[in-house]
Design a protein around this motif. Sequence first.
Motif, PDB file in Angstrom:
ATOM      1  N   VAL A  42     -29.279  84.101   8.272  1.00 48.86           N
ATOM      2  CA  VAL A  42     -28.643  82.791   8.169  1.00 48.86           C
ATOM      3  C   VAL A  42     -27.610  82.787   7.043  1.00 48.86           C
ATOM      4  O   VAL A  42     -26.510  82.221   7.183  1.00 48.86           O
ATOM      5  N   HIS A  43     -27.942  83.419   5.924  1.00 48.19           N
ATOM      6  CA  HIS A  43     -27.021  83.485   4.780  1.00 48.19           C
ATOM      7  C   HIS A  43     -25.670  84.063   5.191  1.00 48.19           C
ATOM      8  O   HIS A  43     -24.616  83.481   4.893  1.00 48.19           O
ATOM      9  N   PHE A  44     -25.685  85.186   5.878  1.00 50.61           N
ATOM     10  CA  PHE A  44     -24.423  85.815   6.259  1.00 50.61           C
ATOM     11  C   PHE A  44     -23.735  85.057   7.389  1.00 50.61           C
ATOM     12  O   PHE A  44     -22.498  85.045   7.465  1.00 50.61           O
ATOM     13  N   HIS A  45     -24.508  84.409   8.240  1.00 46.33           N
ATOM     14  CA  HIS A  45     -23.872  83.604   9.284  1.00 46.33           C
ATOM     15  C   HIS A  45     -23.114  82.437   8.665  1.00 46.33           C
ATOM     16  O   HIS A  45     -21.970  82.157   9.049  1.00 46.33           O
ATOM     17  N   LEU A  46     -23.717  81.759   7.707  1.00 45.19           N
ATOM     18  CA  LEU A  46     -23.045  80.623   7.070  1.00 45.19           C
ATOM     19  C   LEU A  46     -21.805  81.073   6.305  1.00 45.19           C
ATOM     20  O   LEU A  46     -20.782  80.373   6.287  1.00 45.19           O
ATOM     21  N   LYS A  47     -21.871  82.252   5.675  1.00 45.29           N
ATOM     22  CA  LYS A  47     -20.684  82.777   4.990  1.00 45.29           C
ATOM     23  C   LYS A  47     -19.552  83.024   5.975  1.00 45.29           C
ATOM     24  O   LYS A  47     -18.392  82.683   5.715  1.00 45.29           O
ATOM     25  N   ASN A  48     -19.878  83.634   7.109  1.00 45.76           N
ATOM     26  CA  ASN A  48     -18.858  83.904   8.121  1.00 45.76           C
ATOM     27  C   ASN A  48     -18.356  82.616   8.759  1.00 45.76           C
ATOM     28  O   ASN A  48     -17.155  82.492   9.052  1.00 45.76           O
ATOM     29  N   ALA A  49     -19.244  81.654   8.956  1.00 45.11           N
ATOM     30  CA  ALA A  49     -18.837  80.374   9.536  1.00 45.11           C
ATOM     31  C   ALA A  49     -17.833  79.667   8.642  1.00 45.11           C
ATOM     32  O   ALA A  49     -16.808  79.142   9.109  1.00 45.11           O
ATOM     33  N   THR A  50     -18.107  79.690   7.335  1.00 42.39           N
ATOM     34  CA  THR A  50     -17.226  79.008   6.386  1.00 42.39           C
ATOM     35  C   THR A  50     -15.898  79.722   6.219  1.00 42.39           C
ATOM     36  O   THR A  50     -14.837  79.091   6.155  1.00 42.39           O
TER      37      THR A  50
END
Length: 326
Positions: free
Chosen positions: A289-297
């Motif tokens: 989830v951490h890396f998904h949110l970074k990529n999403a942002t």
Amino acid sequence: MKIAFVGKGGSGKTTLSSLFIRHLATTGSPVVAVDADINQHLGAALGLDDTEAEALPAMGDRLPLIKDYLRGSNPRITSTETMIKTTPPGEGSRLLRVREDNPVYEACARPVELDGGAVRLMVTGPFTEADLGVSCYHSKTGAVELCLNHLVDGRSEYVVVDMTAGSDSFASGMFTRFDITFLVAEPTRKGVSVYRQYKEYARDFDVTLKVVGNKVQGQDDLDFLRGEVGEDLLVTVGHSDWVRAMEKGRPPRFAELEDDNLRALRTLRAAADATYEQRDWARYTRQMVHFHLKNATSWGSERTGADLAAQVDPAFVLREAETATA
């Protein structure tokens, strides 16, 4: 167990990963082998000829199918067009398992017969002429990362990934997708430089990292590696006539691999198996989830026109007990 082989270009990581895959096959263990390197050599190292290797289906070319299958009935993913490499599973997602048959394996995996058994081989696909100057290779490995995010593997099941050379894998969160990472290092300053980078980058993510010394010819080489990497040095591998014959396209029976090198492969498997008891699926999911949110942002939400943070299912934890949902 999910296992990565990394190292600088020319360190021998593909050779070592292929030997490890062959060793697992002799034990009858189910194995999914993945070539995620920009230079696609794992198929050849597993005995495929050029024609067979070139005929392997590229995962990157089948990304729409992969997304459609993994999406399942997850209500948080509005369409496959909004799925990116880091999209995590949630309620309704379809998951992958090592032993099963599914449309992703049918489209992307091919059986490779080895001494003592067969393994499934998947490849990202080569960097093509059409990609030159316009594409990043991480667009190819995105299919691998998406599959690893949706993969549930158990004890004595193995997913072995031959990663991109150097520290390129840190361009995404894929380096956190493994139970153990074997870093192949030669006894040279350049050989251990990638180890220092990897160790530093992985420090905050609880990555289990072990060094495999390759091309070690004597005590001086061994002392050098011990001085540079300390307790992270797991085992060393020296010259192999078996490997030389394999690289010429005529490998002997795998049982004829040198005793020292067979013992080294058993050590690698024991180290991988030992990490099973340390698994923390909640942490694994949090990192996803951490890396998904970074990529999403940083780019994902803008590029897809959707709020990709909304894809996160806060109640979902990937674990072996999870069942796939159609």
